[in-house]
Design an enzyme around this catalytic site. Sequence first.
Site, PDB file in Angstrom:
ATOM      1  N   LYS A 175       0.841  -1.207   0.000  1.00 43.48           N
ATOM      2  CA  LYS A 175       0.000   0.000   0.000  1.00 43.48           C
ATOM      3  C   LYS A 175       0.872   1.252   0.000  1.00 43.48           C
ATOM      4  CE  LYS A 175      -1.682   1.716   4.021  1.00 43.48           C
ATOM      5  NZ  LYS A 175      -1.366   3.158   4.140  1.00 43.48           N
ATOM      6  N   ASN A 176       1.869   1.263   0.895  1.00 45.16           N
ATOM      7  CA  ASN A 176       2.651   2.481   1.074  1.00 45.16           C
ATOM      8  C   ASN A 176       3.564   2.784  -0.102  1.00 45.16           C
ATOM      9  OD1 ASN A 176       1.355   2.904   3.433  1.00 45.16           O
ATOM     10  ND2 ASN A 176       3.110   2.466   4.775  1.00 45.16           N
ATOM     11  N   ARG A 182      -4.569  10.640   4.263  1.00 40.94           N
ATOM     12  CA  ARG A 182      -3.524  11.625   4.458  1.00 40.94           C
ATOM     13  C   ARG A 182      -2.408  11.517   3.415  1.00 40.94           C
ATOM     14  NH1 ARG A 182       0.603  12.805   6.961  1.00 40.94           N
ATOM     15  NH2 ARG A 182       0.669  14.671   8.239  1.00 40.94           N
ATOM     16  N   ASP A 191      -5.193  12.557  12.537  1.00 44.89           N
ATOM     17  CA  ASP A 191      -5.704  11.246  12.151  1.00 44.89           C
ATOM     18  C   ASP A 191      -5.589  10.318  13.338  1.00 44.89           C
ATOM     19  OD1 ASP A 191      -3.088  10.545  12.332  1.00 44.89           O
ATOM     20  OD2 ASP A 191      -2.824  10.058  10.226  1.00 44.89           O
ATOM     21  N   ASP A 213       4.731   0.471  12.006  1.00 44.77           N
ATOM     22  CA  ASP A 213       3.526  -0.227  11.524  1.00 44.77           C
ATOM     23  C   ASP A 213       3.460  -1.686  11.999  1.00 44.77           C
ATOM     24  OD1 ASP A 213       3.437   2.175  10.236  1.00 44.77           O
ATOM     25  OD2 ASP A 213       2.920   1.380   8.278  1.00 44.77           O
TER      26      ASP A 213
HETATM   27  C1  UD1 Z   1       4.648   6.690   6.365  1.00 45.26           C
HETATM   28  C2  UD1 Z   1       3.683   5.535   6.255  1.00 45.26           C
HETATM   29  C3  UD1 Z   1       3.223   5.077   7.626  1.00 45.26           C
HETATM   30  C4  UD1 Z   1       4.436   4.747   8.482  1.00 45.26           C
HETATM   31  C5  UD1 Z   1       5.402   5.940   8.509  1.00 45.26           C
HETATM   32  C6  UD1 Z   1       6.698   5.653   9.256  1.00 45.26           C
HETATM   33  C7  UD1 Z   1       2.539   5.913   4.183  1.00 45.26           C
HETATM   34  C8  UD1 Z   1       1.257   6.252   3.501  1.00 45.26           C
HETATM   35  N1  UD1 Z   1       2.524   5.955   5.502  1.00 45.26           N
HETATM   36  O1  UD1 Z   1       3.951   7.791   6.962  1.00 45.26           O
HETATM   37  O2  UD1 Z   1       2.413   3.917   7.484  1.00 45.26           O
HETATM   38  O3  UD1 Z   1       4.012   4.467   9.801  1.00 45.26           O
HETATM   39  O4  UD1 Z   1       5.765   6.298   7.162  1.00 45.26           O
HETATM   40  O5  UD1 Z   1       7.323   4.527   8.732  1.00 45.26           O
HETATM   41  O6  UD1 Z   1       3.524   5.591   3.550  1.00 45.26           O
HETATM   42  N2  UD1 Z   1       6.926  14.428  10.776  1.00 45.26           N
HETATM   43  C9  UD1 Z   1       6.990  15.773  11.091  1.00 45.26           C
HETATM   44  N3  UD1 Z   1       6.925  16.678  10.072  1.00 45.26           N
HETATM   45  C10 UD1 Z   1       6.803  16.298   8.767  1.00 45.26           C
HETATM   46  C11 UD1 Z   1       6.727  14.939   8.455  1.00 45.26           C
HETATM   47  C12 UD1 Z   1       6.808  14.011   9.494  1.00 45.26           C
HETATM   48  O7  UD1 Z   1       7.123  16.138  12.259  1.00 45.26           O
HETATM   49  O8  UD1 Z   1       6.744  17.184   7.892  1.00 45.26           O
HETATM   50  C13 UD1 Z   1       7.006  13.423  11.873  1.00 45.26           C
HETATM   51  C14 UD1 Z   1       5.705  12.632  12.012  1.00 45.26           C
HETATM   52  O9  UD1 Z   1       4.769  13.300  12.812  1.00 45.26           O
HETATM   53  C15 UD1 Z   1       6.197  11.360  12.652  1.00 45.26           C
HETATM   54  C16 UD1 Z   1       7.574  11.162  12.018  1.00 45.26           C
HETATM   55  O10 UD1 Z   1       7.964  12.442  11.535  1.00 45.26           O
HETATM   56  O11 UD1 Z   1       6.355  11.529  14.036  1.00 45.26           O
HETATM   57  C17 UD1 Z   1       7.602  10.142  10.907  1.00 45.26           C
HETATM   58  O12 UD1 Z   1       6.719  10.493   9.889  1.00 45.26           O
HETATM   59  P1  UD1 Z   1       6.930  10.067   8.363  1.00 45.26           P
HETATM   60  O13 UD1 Z   1       8.138   9.208   8.227  1.00 45.26           O
HETATM   61  O14 UD1 Z   1       6.857  11.298   7.539  1.00 45.26           O
HETATM   62  O15 UD1 Z   1       5.658   9.156   8.100  1.00 45.26           O
HETATM   63  P2  UD1 Z   1       4.584   9.254   6.930  1.00 45.26           P
HETATM   64  O16 UD1 Z   1       5.260   9.478   5.639  1.00 45.26           O
HETATM   65  O17 UD1 Z   1       3.508  10.195   7.350  1.00 45.26           O
END
Ligand code: UD1
Length: 435
Positions: A30-31, A103, A127, A318
Amino acid sequence: MGSDGDATADVIRVRRSGSLQGSVRVAGAKNSALKLMAAVVLAPGRHTLRNVPRIADVTLMAELLERMGARVTRGTDEPDVVTIEVPDEMVPEAPYDLVEKMRASIVVLGPLLARFGEARVSVPGGDDFGHRPIDMHLRALEELGATFTTSHGVIEGRAERLLGTRILLEYPSVGATENLLMAAVTAKGTTVIDNAAREPEIEDLAAFLVGMGADVSGAGGSTITIEGVERLHPVEHTVVPDRIEAATYLAAVGLAGGSIAIEGARADHMEMLLDKLGAMGLRVDDGGDRLWVTAPERPGRLTSVDVATLPYPGVATDYKPLLVALLSVADGVGILTENVFAGRFRYIPELVRMGADIRVEGHHAVVRGVETLSGAPVRAPDIRAGAALVVAGLAAEGETLVADAHHVARGYQDLVGNLARLGADVALVPGVGGG
Ligand code: UD1
């Protein structure tokens, strides 16, 4: 494109099951699929994606592409194949009703800016994991030359021409790395992303972009280098297998017992998790393009371990609900430390309803293994937690009813059917109240 993922039957009924046997095939990740679907925006023409999971989130991403002007079709004879016709002109916009439901829609920001020099994306709200900011996405794109304004809940991005530069991410965010990578492929000059996320899905996205004619090297490592090219072309690509789905079947065997083959799963994408599961007493053998997993002979129990979630190659956040479910019936005490998403413990009260002994202290969960769980009505708070409650039900006396099962359908093609084919006593029950 029509809809996929069974969102109508909203309760999954699980009964304690005997040992699992047989084999199961994991779908595409999915991701990864969602990001590849966003990346097609970069080049007009007809793209073909293989091994695309039939899940509700893919349907949502298809809807988003269609609203922007693309045509998305799933094969009738080959339902895992999705073709996307990307037109010359598009509406560069991700509206709130879709961003709110999924998201991951924000990954259209990078490719839209790169191709059209403008993008409007609704600000995602909170979320199930709590507040997830996108500040790193925006800052990184600004370093490439984009500017953003936010009003009425919509982020509006503009970029005359993106210019390559070195960008150091303060955290290896998966989404920020992806947005940046997609924005940089047609930027002028060289972009270097330092402290990039290293997940297998990032490598898949980079391979996809290279297939489109991009010049990307180093993906899968912490430094990704992108030489901007003028133009990209349509691509045909097979989505990487879903390591989280594979982990779900590993956990199912750990909870129900038995011995199964997980077809398509890649051990090299799950090394740290497999180490942990091995230390708990699950035997996992790498069969190349499949994993063989065997639980200890009954009445043997798994042994507790401590686990901390970290960005890849660490244990993925995850996997965590699955690990908590395994630890809840393992022998001993295990401490789980969540380092990625602060609030990601919402499923724990549900496991406690099933008799688990878990205490949450800040971002740690202390799990004292109990002899057995007892079935109860529970509620799925998100995709992976929902799946964890289902597999926990396999080891619980009596009946577990997992309500809000539509969360599970967002990320699993056929979790219930696959578990049932392995011998689990599990079914979708429409119209039964749970929780
Ligand atoms: C993706 C995955 C999710 C997985 C996560 C971490 C998808 C659709 N989702 O989510 O299933 O759990 O990676 O492996 O692929 N953060 C910030 N600012 C930002 C971006 C992130 O503070 O601009 C923080 C987030 O709140 C979180 C951490 O960084 O605490 C990790 O987030 P990130 O790696 O960006 O996860 P996603 O891409 O949202």
